[in-house]
Structures are given as C-alpha cells and as structure tokens.
Design an enzyme around this catalytic site. Structure first.
Site, PDB file in Angstrom:
ATOM      1  N   SER A 151      38.646 -13.098 -21.869  1.00  0.00           N
ATOM      2  CA  SER A 151      38.240 -13.610 -23.176  1.00  0.00           C
ATOM      3  C   SER A 151      37.036 -14.534 -23.148  1.00  0.00           C
ATOM      4  O   SER A 151      36.323 -14.647 -24.148  1.00  0.00           O
ATOM      5  CB  SER A 151      39.416 -14.340 -23.834  1.00  0.00           C
ATOM      6  OG  SER A 151      39.825 -15.450 -23.060  1.00  0.00           O
ATOM      7  N   HIS A 191      42.871  -9.075 -26.028  1.00  0.00           N
ATOM      8  CA  HIS A 191      41.503  -8.966 -26.550  1.00  0.00           C
ATOM      9  C   HIS A 191      40.992  -7.527 -26.466  1.00  0.00           C
ATOM     10  O   HIS A 191      39.803  -7.289 -26.235  1.00  0.00           O
ATOM     11  CB  HIS A 191      40.573  -9.923 -25.808  1.00  0.00           C
ATOM     12  CG  HIS A 191      40.807 -11.357 -26.156  1.00  0.00           C
ATOM     13  ND1 HIS A 191      40.266 -11.959 -27.271  1.00  0.00           N
ATOM     14  CD2 HIS A 191      41.572 -12.304 -25.558  1.00  0.00           C
ATOM     15  CE1 HIS A 191      40.662 -13.221 -27.332  1.00  0.00           C
ATOM     16  NE2 HIS A 191      41.454 -13.453 -26.308  1.00  0.00           N
ATOM     17  N   LYS A 218      46.140 -11.398 -33.057  1.00  0.00           N
ATOM     18  CA  LYS A 218      44.678 -11.262 -33.115  1.00  0.00           C
ATOM     19  C   LYS A 218      44.319 -10.116 -34.063  1.00  0.00           C
ATOM     20  O   LYS A 218      44.275 -10.305 -35.273  1.00  0.00           O
ATOM     21  CB  LYS A 218      44.114 -11.085 -31.710  1.00  0.00           C
ATOM     22  CG  LYS A 218      44.284 -12.342 -30.855  1.00  0.00           C
ATOM     23  CD  LYS A 218      43.720 -12.199 -29.472  1.00  0.00           C
ATOM     24  CE  LYS A 218      43.711 -13.508 -28.719  1.00  0.00           C
ATOM     25  NZ  LYS A 218      45.036 -14.147 -28.543  1.00  0.00           N
TER      26      LYS A 218
END
Length: 470
Positions: A256, A284, A316
């Site tokens: 990340s 991610h 996310k």
C-alpha cells in the site's frame, strides 16, 4: 487512598449524596459508606463549587476523578505526556481532520470553507456513498436490524452472512469464505491456527502489512523474512525451511505504501518447487485491480484459485464500511470457524454492513465499468505527473500513486499547500515509510472525473514549481 478511589469510582449518579469542593479539598459521601472521605487537591483552581447529584453532572464527576487519580495513573499519564511531546517535536504527530460529510470524491472538512477534492481515500470504486449501496444498507437495517449482539457460533449468523460468504467465494473462485470484523482480524486469526507447531514455517515479505506481522507473531512456529519482492532470497528461506511440516509463503498482493505488486507467478513457482502454501492479502486489489477487479491473480492472468489462501477487506473498494474475510478451501475455513480467536470472540458483522457489501459484489459481477474507470483515471494521473517531471513510483496500472518528495518537511509543506487549494492529500514520512523516502500518496477512484484529475494535476504542477520540486 485506595478506599477513597473505590468509593468515588462506585458512585452512581443516583447514589451520590454530596460531592463538595472547597478551595483545597474535595469531599465525597455516599450511603454506601458510613463516613466522608477527603483529598487534598493538587490544582484546586480547576475544581470550585458544589454540585448536586444530577445526570448532567457527569463532566464534573470526571474532573473529580482526575483530581483523585491513583499514583500509578498519574505516573502513566505523565510518561505518556512526555512521549507525546517527543512525537510532536519530531513532526510525527498524526492529527485527525474532521470530515462533516459522507465519504466521497468531494468532502467537507472542518476548517476549510469549500468542499475538497478527496485523493487520499481507499474508496477505489467510489461506492462508499453510492445511492444503490446506501439503499441496500437501509434495507438490511430494516429487515435484519442494527446488529446481532452475539458472536457467529452462538446466535450471530443470519442468512445475510451466509449469502455474502457464498458470493465472495464465487467472486474469487474459491470453495468457501469466512467473514471477520476486519481484515486485520482475518490476518490476526489465521496463522496461529494453520501453523500451530514449531515444526511449521512462515516465510514473509519484509514489507508486509502490520496486521500480517502481528498475526505471524501469534503463531508458535518458525518464522522467516525475505527481502522485499526478492525471489532469490525467498528461495534461500524456503531451503532453510525445507523440512517443515507446513510452509506458507506470505505476501501482500499490492503493497500500500509503494503501490507495487508481488511477483505472484514466481512465488507460485517456488511454492510448488518446495511444497509450500501461498497466502496473499488483497486489501488494495480486490474489486478494482485486474480486468474485472478480481485482484492480483487476474492482473497476472493466473487462474482464480492459483493462490491457496486469500484475505481481503470490505472496508475499501467493497462499500468502504468495515469487515474482512478469508477465502480458501472448505477445510481451512471450517478450521478457522472452530479455532480462529478473532472470529470466535468478536460480534458478527452488522446487517447494514453485510447488505452494502452484497450489493457491491453484485454490481461487480454484473459489470466491470467501474474497474475500467479506475484504470483510465490512473493512466491520466500517472502520465500527467511524469510529464511534469515528478517521481511517481509503483505499478503503472495501480491507482496508488506515490509521489516521491523524499524530504519529510518538504512533503508536509507540499501537502498543506495542496489542501489550501482544495485538494485533500496527505504526506507520509518516517516511521510510516523509511527515512528520506517521504511521499504524498495519491489514490485514484472510479468516481474521479477527468476534470477532477486535471484540477489535481494543475495544483501539483503549480506547487511543484513554487517549491522547486520540478
């Protein structure tokens, strides 16, 4: 002193008969005790007057509690105060900016007059406040309630939870999925279950996420770290662990802070050569990386399921609320349901959160349009910065775009000037990243328009010239 502390601590607002503060003494009495207790005040100027036992006096009672704090608490508070001052002096204190609007590309932030363009959220698909996702959350709230007040194995499993687990298994091409309160919990609860013996071995990338590191610490097994994305070093560690009962290679799919990608084809090849399992954290990547958002496997054109164990998040791209999960074989997921402590001892995910995630997964199964928007926006932004002369690292296809400024003070100043121009970005410096590698991490969302990105690029160019970066 200890008896006084117990007396004050055990006062309820209803039981409190009198709590009088004179110039230098606090005096309390209660029907629970036959006598009054007094304590000299170190700072009497903060405690003046007399209060009756009213419910709105809680703030005043907290003031008194501070006045009669134990010696141990006073010592701890003083030490923490000194440590916090040291952190502030080094310029490492993290201030939380207050957002007064829903999470979106355009947000209102306390202290700023106009809305700001948000380029620092993990809201990769722009769905955190999408009308259809919010509608699904409200429907889940109405039908299934606010929460379960239970862990999963007692009375905390609803049909919603099983539906989401089934959909995530289908999305990732795995046999089964187990939900957690967060991906941090999923990582914390995995390794001690699968590697429960000193005869096992875990081989982990040195730059893996903190939750992976903490999870590995809990496992009573052999532990190895290999240099970041270094396949020669990984092979050396696999040789050292060759006789282990169970070996797991552990890596983030996408890292990340740098936006770079784990070399999965090489990792899988080494795993097969040395009889190791593979694990990736896809926080991610899930939902937006790869042609249809299936993540790092898809990015490398690997068949889904090539990696043995995959952990990811709902917090996310998949709605942005909270929650994480492990998706793997039925046997692994069943054992986690029996032994994984964060799963066994945490409340089930709230129905509105589960409902929102189900809606997002359905949207991704139906269309990849949002994934394409993330990719086109990433290309526009990266190409624009590079033409200006900025140093942008990370994989060219990934929406994490670290703009390297190296100097911590310069990075902080640059971020402040961007915010003054209405562009919400944040600078990262040591200890979050290595010394002399400070950067502004920009994250592109499917909700960013071309005009939004053009505006951000314009601000980067203007401030870059002003601060002699380009």
């Amino acid at each position: 002193m200890s008896r006084l502390n117990r007396g004050l601590t055990n006062f309820s607002l209803e039981r409190l008969c009198s709590f009088k503060v004179t110039t230098h003494t606090v005096t309390a009495s209660s029907p629970r005790y036959s006598s009054q207790y007094s304590l000299k005040l170190s700072d009497p100027s903060k405690c003046q007057g007399t209060w009756a036992p009213k419910r709105d006096s809680l703030k005043n009672m907290r003031t008194y509690a501070t006045a009669v704090a134990s010696k141990g608490l006073q010592d701890l508070n003083e030490r923490l105060k000194n440590e916090l001052n040291t952190i502030k002096g080094a310029g490492l204190f993290k201030k939380e900016r207050i957002i007064t609007s829903p999470q979106s590309v355009h947000v209102r932030v306390e202290g700023y007059g106009a809305d700001m363009l948000n380029f620092c959220a993990n809201n990769y698909l722009g769905l955190s406040n999408h009308p259809e996702v919010v509608k699904a959350g409200k429907a889940g709230l109405d039908q299934f309630g606010a929460g379960l007040s239970s862990v999963r194995f007692i009375c905390g499993t609803q049909s919603l939870h099983k539906d989401l687990e089934k959909k995530l298994s289908e999305f990732h091409g795995r046999e089964d999925t187990i939900l957690y309160a967060s991906c941090f919990d999923a990582n914390a609860g995995l390794f001690e279950v699968l590697c429960s013996s000193p005869d096992d071995a875990i081989i982990s990338d040195e730059l893996n996420h903190a939750s992976i590191i903490d999870g590995i610490r809990l496992a009573k097994t052999k532990k190895f770290r290999y240099a970041h994305r270094d396949m020669k070093d990984l092979e050396e560690k696999l040789k050292e662990a060759e006789n282990a009962r169970t070996k797991i290679i552990v890596t983030d799919g996408v890292f990340s802070m740098d936006g770079n990608v784990a070399p999965l084809p090489e990792i899988i090849e080494l795993a097969r050569k040395y009889g190791a399992l593979t694990f990736i954290d896809e926080c991610h990547a899930t939902g937006f990386f790869g042609k249809t958002g299936r993540g790092t496997e898809e990015y490398f054109d690997l068949p889904l399921g090539s990696i043995d164990i995959l952990n990811s998040t709902l917090g996310k791209a998949l709605g942005g609320a909270s929650g994480g999960y492990t998706t793997a074989s039925k046997e692994i997921c069943e054992m986690l349901r029996q032994r994984s402590r964060p799963y066994l001892f945490s409340n089930a995910l709230p129905p509105p959160v589960v409902s929102c995630a189900i809606k997002v997964v359905d949207m991704l199964m139906e269309s990849s349009d949002l994934v394409k928007k993330v990719q086109s926006g990433t290309t526009q932004f990266r190409n624009g910065l590079k033409k200006m002369g900025f140093d942008v690292i990370g994989d060219p296809s990934h929406p994490i775009c670290p703009v390297m400024l190296k100097d911590a003070k310069l990075t902080s100043k640059f971020a402040e000037k961007m915010q003054e121009r209405g562009i919400y970005v944040v600078g990262f410096s040591y200890p979050v990243v290595p010394k002399e590698k400070a950067r502004i991490r920009v994250q592109i969302s499917a909700a960013h328009t071309k005009d939004d990105i053009t505006r951000a690029l314009s601000a980067f160019e203007s401030i870059g010239k002003e601060l002699n970066v380009i």
